[in-house]
Motif scaffolding. Structure first.
Motif, short mmCIF file in Angstrom:
data_model
loop_
_atom_site.label_atom_id
_atom_site.label_comp_id
_atom_site.label_asym_id
_atom_site.label_seq_id
_atom_site.Cartn_x
_atom_site.Cartn_y
_atom_site.Cartn_z
N SER A 149 1.36 5.92 5.78
CA SER A 149 0.00 6.20 5.29
C SER A 149 -1.07 5.76 6.28
CB SER A 149 -0.22 5.51 3.94
OG SER A 149 0.66 6.00 2.97
N CYS A 150 -0.67 5.15 7.39
CA CYS A 150 -1.64 4.65 8.37
C CYS A 150 -2.08 5.77 9.32
CB CYS A 150 -1.04 3.50 9.17
SG CYS A 150 -0.91 1.96 8.24
N PHE A 151 -3.37 5.80 9.58
CA PHE A 151 -3.93 6.76 10.54
C PHE A 151 -4.65 5.97 11.64
CE2 PHE A 151 -7.05 9.60 12.36
CZ PHE A 151 -6.36 10.80 12.48
N TYR A 152 -4.20 6.18 12.85
CA TYR A 152 -4.72 5.45 14.02
C TYR A 152 -6.06 6.04 14.47
CZ TYR A 152 -4.85 4.60 19.15
OH TYR A 152 -5.22 4.30 20.44
N LEU A 153 -7.11 5.23 14.42
CA LEU A 153 -8.41 5.62 14.93
C LEU A 153 -8.60 5.03 16.32
CD1 LEU A 153 -10.83 5.19 11.87
CD2 LEU A 153 -9.84 7.31 12.75
N LYS A 154 -8.78 5.87 17.29
CA LYS A 154 -8.93 5.41 18.67
C LYS A 154 -10.28 4.71 18.87
CE LYS A 154 -6.05 9.19 20.36
NZ LYS A 154 -6.00 10.41 21.20
N GLY A 155 -10.26 3.73 19.77
CA GLY A 155 -11.50 3.06 20.14
C GLY A 155 -11.58 1.60 19.76
N PHE A 156 -10.60 1.12 18.99
CA PHE A 156 -10.63 -0.27 18.52
C PHE A 156 -9.42 -1.07 19.00
CE2 PHE A 156 -12.81 2.29 15.23
CZ PHE A 156 -14.07 1.69 15.27
N GLU A 157 -8.74 -0.58 20.03
CA GLU A 157 -7.49 -1.17 20.47
C GLU A 157 -7.63 -2.63 20.90
OE1 GLU A 157 -7.34 3.21 20.83
OE2 GLU A 157 -8.76 1.66 21.50
N GLU A 158 -8.78 -3.00 21.40
CA GLU A 158 -8.99 -4.37 21.87
C GLU A 158 -9.49 -5.30 20.76
OE1 GLU A 158 -7.95 -5.14 24.89
OE2 GLU A 158 -7.39 -3.02 25.07
N PHE B 60 0.83 -1.20 0.00
CA PHE B 60 0.00 0.00 0.00
C PHE B 60 0.87 1.26 0.00
CE2 PHE B 60 -2.79 3.16 2.17
CZ PHE B 60 -3.85 3.14 1.27
N GLU B 61 1.96 1.22 0.76
CA GLU B 61 2.85 2.37 0.84
C GLU B 61 3.44 2.74 -0.52
OE1 GLU B 61 3.63 4.40 3.52
OE2 GLU B 61 1.96 3.33 4.45
N LYS B 62 3.56 1.77 -1.41
CA LYS B 62 4.19 2.00 -2.70
C LYS B 62 3.23 2.54 -3.76
CE LYS B 62 7.54 -1.73 -1.91
NZ LYS B 62 8.01 -3.07 -2.37
N LEU B 63 1.94 2.59 -3.45
CA LEU B 63 0.98 3.08 -4.45
C LEU B 63 1.24 4.56 -4.76
CD1 LEU B 63 -2.35 1.51 -3.10
CD2 LEU B 63 -0.99 0.75 -5.07
N PRO B 64 1.18 4.93 -6.04
CA PRO B 64 1.51 6.30 -6.45
C PRO B 64 0.34 7.27 -6.36
CG PRO B 64 1.06 5.00 -8.40
CD PRO B 64 0.93 4.05 -7.21
N TYR B 65 -0.46 7.13 -5.31
CA TYR B 65 -1.64 7.98 -5.15
C TYR B 65 -1.66 8.57 -3.74
CZ TYR B 65 -3.15 5.01 -9.05
OH TYR B 65 -3.22 4.31 -10.22
N ARG B 66 -2.45 9.62 -3.57
CA ARG B 66 -2.75 10.10 -2.22
C ARG B 66 -3.54 9.01 -1.52
NH1 ARG B 66 -6.75 14.45 -2.13
NH2 ARG B 66 -6.22 14.36 -4.34
N LYS B 67 -3.18 8.67 -0.29
CA LYS B 67 -3.79 7.49 0.31
C LYS B 67 -3.76 7.55 1.83
CE LYS B 67 0.66 5.18 -0.44
NZ LYS B 67 1.26 6.35 -1.11
N VAL B 68 -4.70 6.82 2.45
CA VAL B 68 -4.74 6.68 3.89
C VAL B 68 -5.30 5.30 4.22
CG1 VAL B 68 -7.04 7.74 4.04
CG2 VAL B 68 -5.57 7.67 6.07
N MET B 69 -4.74 4.68 5.26
CA MET B 69 -5.27 3.42 5.77
C MET B 69 -5.60 3.62 7.25
SD MET B 69 -3.60 -0.41 6.18
CE MET B 69 -3.19 -0.54 4.45
N PHE B 70 -6.84 3.35 7.62
CA PHE B 70 -7.26 3.51 9.00
C PHE B 70 -6.97 2.22 9.77
CE2 PHE B 70 -9.99 6.35 6.49
CZ PHE B 70 -9.58 7.55 7.06
#
Length: 223
Positions: free
Chosen positions: A180-189, A160-170
């Motif tokens: 490119s990863c964005f940490y969403l709080k609330g799912f840690e368990e 995913f990091e190698k894709l040539p586009y604007r990108k985000v992974m939650f």
């Protein structure tokens, strides 16, 4: 017991009304922030997140990845070969009971990809919408929304990091290795994030609202 069920339904209805009020207020605020760049962005999404965000912002669907989802491996192949998969005109209905399981919505194959058509009544309807919307893709302005659901692995994150586009992974936990990863709080368990567009609490805020997707679509650094 029946009184409890009635009270639950009443509370649920009240919550929905309050959620709608707050959502309309938030969406109205966000729509004032729209730019030409945002309005011409084609959102490629692993699941319904892209379509819901487009709906919230009043944007036209400039991508066919609406009202469906793919597993992590298939979505990665799709993003790595967008023009190839967009060139395929026909979907094939899945009749394999091992794949269908207890699902009550249609499933289709696009080449070697499996599309789970959650919000379509038939493969024919999905195919028609897919072919209409893919004609609108702005190849010069693509943004990809992904999550760590549906079988995501470290190897797929690397790709995913190698894709040539604007990108985000939650993701459900901080991931400093993959920028490119964005940490969403609330799912840690949990093993991954959940449904990130589901409202929570009385104000109906959603996990996705932790992320400034308006700025992201405008090309600003939000990760």
């Amino acid at each position: 017991m029946w009184k409890s069920k009635v009270i639950h339904r009443i509370v649920r209805k009240i919550k929905l009304l309050i959620w709608k009020k707050y959502r309309l207020k938030i969406d109205k605020r966000d729509r004032k922030r729209l730019t030409d760049k945002i309005k011409t962005t084609s959102i490629i999404s692993m699941n319904c997140t892209g379509g819901i965000i487009s709906h919230n912002l009043g944007l036209q669907f400039l991508s066919p990845t609406v009202n469906l989802y793919m597993n992590a491996e298939d979505f990665m192949k799709f993003c790595e070969n967008l023009k190839y998969y967009m060139s395929i005109e026909k979907m094939r209905e899945c009749t394999d009971q091992n794949v269908i399981g207890g699902r009550d919505y249609p499933i289709a194959y696009l080449g070697d990809l499996t599309l789970y058509l959650v919000h379509y009544s038939s493969v024919e309807e999905a195919e028609k919408k897919w072919n209409e919307r893919k004609q609108r893709i702005n190849w010069d302005n693509i943004a990809i929304f992904n999550t760590d659901r549906e079988g995501m692995t470290e190897e797929l994150k690397d790709r995913f990091e190698k894709l040539p586009y604007r990108k985000v992974m939650f993701v459900n936990k901080p991931d400093k290795k993959h920028t490119s990863c964005f940490y969403l709080k609330g799912f840690e368990e949990e093993k991954s994030v959940g449904i990130i567009t589901d409202p929570e609490g009385w104000k109906g805020m959603r996990p996705i609202d932790q992320f400034d997707y308006v700025n992201f679509l405008d090309g600003k650094d939000c990760i």
